[in-house]
Design an enzyme around this catalytic site. Sequence first.
Site, PDB file in Angstrom:
ATOM      1  N   GLY A 175       0.775  -1.235   0.000  1.00  0.00           N
ATOM      2  CA  GLY A 175       0.000   0.000   0.000  1.00  0.00           C
ATOM      3  C   GLY A 175       0.803   1.280   0.000  1.00  0.00           C
ATOM      4  N   THR A 176       2.097   1.171  -0.214  1.00  0.00           N
ATOM      5  CA  THR A 176       2.909   2.390  -0.182  1.00  0.00           C
ATOM      6  C   THR A 176       3.041   3.017  -1.565  1.00  0.00           C
ATOM      7  OG1 THR A 176       4.806   0.913  -0.223  1.00  0.00           O
ATOM      8  CG2 THR A 176       4.272   1.931   1.873  1.00  0.00           C
ATOM      9  N   LYS A 235       3.808   1.263  -4.662  1.00  0.00           N
ATOM     10  CA  LYS A 235       4.786   0.670  -5.580  1.00  0.00           C
ATOM     11  C   LYS A 235       4.195   0.530  -6.984  1.00  0.00           C
ATOM     12  CE  LYS A 235       5.331  -2.921  -2.908  1.00  0.00           C
ATOM     13  NZ  LYS A 235       4.493  -2.481  -1.772  1.00  0.00           N
ATOM     14  N   THR A 236       3.002  -0.024  -7.040  1.00  0.00           N
ATOM     15  CA  THR A 236       2.347  -0.170  -8.333  1.00  0.00           C
ATOM     16  C   THR A 236       2.121   1.200  -8.957  1.00  0.00           C
ATOM     17  OG1 THR A 236       1.218  -2.082  -7.409  1.00  0.00           O
ATOM     18  CG2 THR A 236       0.416  -1.262  -9.508  1.00  0.00           C
ATOM     19  N   GLU A 255      15.904   6.233  19.542  1.00  0.00           N
ATOM     20  CA  GLU A 255      16.597   6.322  18.249  1.00  0.00           C
ATOM     21  C   GLU A 255      17.610   7.470  18.231  1.00  0.00           C
ATOM     22  OE1 GLU A 255      16.632   3.976  16.188  1.00  0.00           O
ATOM     23  OE2 GLU A 255      14.986   2.908  17.155  1.00  0.00           O
TER      24      GLU A 255
END
Length: 599
Positions: free
Chosen positions: A197-198, A200-201, A418
């Site tokens: 869902g990021t 890519k397609t 972090e």
Amino acid sequence: MEHNTRFNIWYVLAAIWGVVLLQDLIFDQLRPQIIPYSEFIDALTRDKIEEISISNDRITGKMKGENDSEILFTTVRVDTDLSKVLAEHKVEFSGRLENTFLNSLLSWMIPIFFFFGVWYLLMRRMQGGQAGIMNFGKNKAKIIGEKDISTRFSDVAGADEAKEELKEIVDYLAHPEAYLEVGGQMPKGVLLVGPPGTGKTLIARAVAGEAGVPFFSISGSDFVEMFVGMGAARVRDLFVQAREKAPCIIFIDELDAIGKARGAGGMVGGHDEREQTLNQLLVEMDGFDSKKGIVIMAATNRPEVLDPALLRSGRFDRQVLIDRPDLAGRRAILEIHAAKVKLEDDVDLEVVAQKTAGFSGADLANAVNEAALLAVRNGRKKVSNKDLDEAVDRIIGGLEKKNRVINPAEKKIVAYHEVGHALVAALTEGSEPVHKISIIPRGLAALGYTQQRPTEDRYLMSRSELLAKIDVLLGGRVAEEIMFGSVTTGAGNDLMRATDIARAMIVEYGMGKTLGLSTYPRQRSPVFLQSDGGIAGGKDYSDETAALIDQETKQILEQRNLHVHRMLEEKKNTLVAIAEKLLEKEVLFGTEFMDMVKA
Ligand code: ADP
Ligand code: MG
Ligand code: ZN
């Protein structure tokens, strides 16, 4: 789990059983009652018989039952001279040729046709209603060729790094001649790696759209249910079509479905198909000349399972990471999708973006859509803040189950943790520079991460560099301790790795006091013998030595911990400033970070 729609004996047995049952059912209705001959004669004399047909040894016909019902009957013929009696009682009668053959044939054929019909329909359903029974599986992995793609980079938001990397490909596809002239070698394969869902397609389509070239796509998961040999044929087809249309893009979605490492995972016997498909893909990729202007793009969210052969040079040797968007990225994505719906004036997308840490582009698109539906359902003409709130909450509910959203308190801890790593890295000589700090959750394990990028390839590491590595690993935990007075389980992996390094210094590199120069390199058994990736084989030193090693390991770690503690305590203000910035932006890049360290 691999599905197997190949011939299966159980289906056949079930079908035969079904045929028998059905046959019984159907023909029970039509089957005449068998009655004694005497009963027939009795009915005949009482004028109950309506019509009959007579064959050599049998009489079949209709007679009247109670309240005018008709009964089909059959009886075995006993006397041969019936016609007179029949005529007397005015029964319509005829002779009949036995044709039981046709009868029984039909009684078998009908159910069989029926079953094949049902089976055929099921098959069609399973194949998305595309294939006929004769070319079964053939259209399964559908090659979709599209010419004028309207998607552009402007439709993809929050993936600036990826877009930057892909611009070169666009340029090459748009003007392959220019590259040919100079003699440059373009990458054949680009692998888009990132969570589902990021986009890519979406970004692959945008590359085709920007370059104005055809886009051939096929999805790896479609290959899974195919007959042996079909997958390989499809791949061949794909490349044949693409070669005709070059320059163009071939896009293989869900590459992991065919590209899983050969000989690993899956069920026994189930892989030959996938392996053939994969081999064919490798052959095709090697066989074509990148000068032709074909670029193969593929997408996966599980790069770790891919067959190493796929990642070798000349294949998918370029990888582009697409991560879940940060705050600014989410805002930009929301803007793209919100432009498609009508918004109330009071809607502030910035606020929505802040609330949606951990959302992918698809989640955000989904939220906007859901909000629009809610507005319609409530009879409103525009999407309000409340609709968006509710939609986001719904999606968060779904994502919480997948551990992709963290609560604000946890987020704060992760940020300090972090930054602790990063700050120690920045302050320690011999440590690799910080490339990126992120607190966007990446899945089950890592809530945040700090990426360091080596300035050069390192094969040799000095004692001080190893210690620096340990320091950086401890930094996260120490920062938590300083800020919150307690530590969380999040540091467990860091500690394990720090301990590993400390042990290795003593046991393998001869950098400790206990063993001096005698080393006991760990013996690793070949990969395929390890069940858990752990170390197989026993140690070859005494228990006393082992105790000494443990003691010295502990000593090193305690020393370093103290050192890191002092370092961060001294820079507490910087730590706070950077962590707060990170909380706000979710991602900090190396230069931004270093500017703040020096400030
Ligand atoms: P993936 O292939 O990585 O699983 P998709 O490209 O299929 O993701 O994305 C699904 C949908 O989510 C897209 O069609 C688009 O509407 C939306 N989307 C995802 N990422 C983005 C993005 N970066 N910008 C805009 N929309 C996005
Ligand atoms: Mg996709
Ligand atoms: Zn950590």
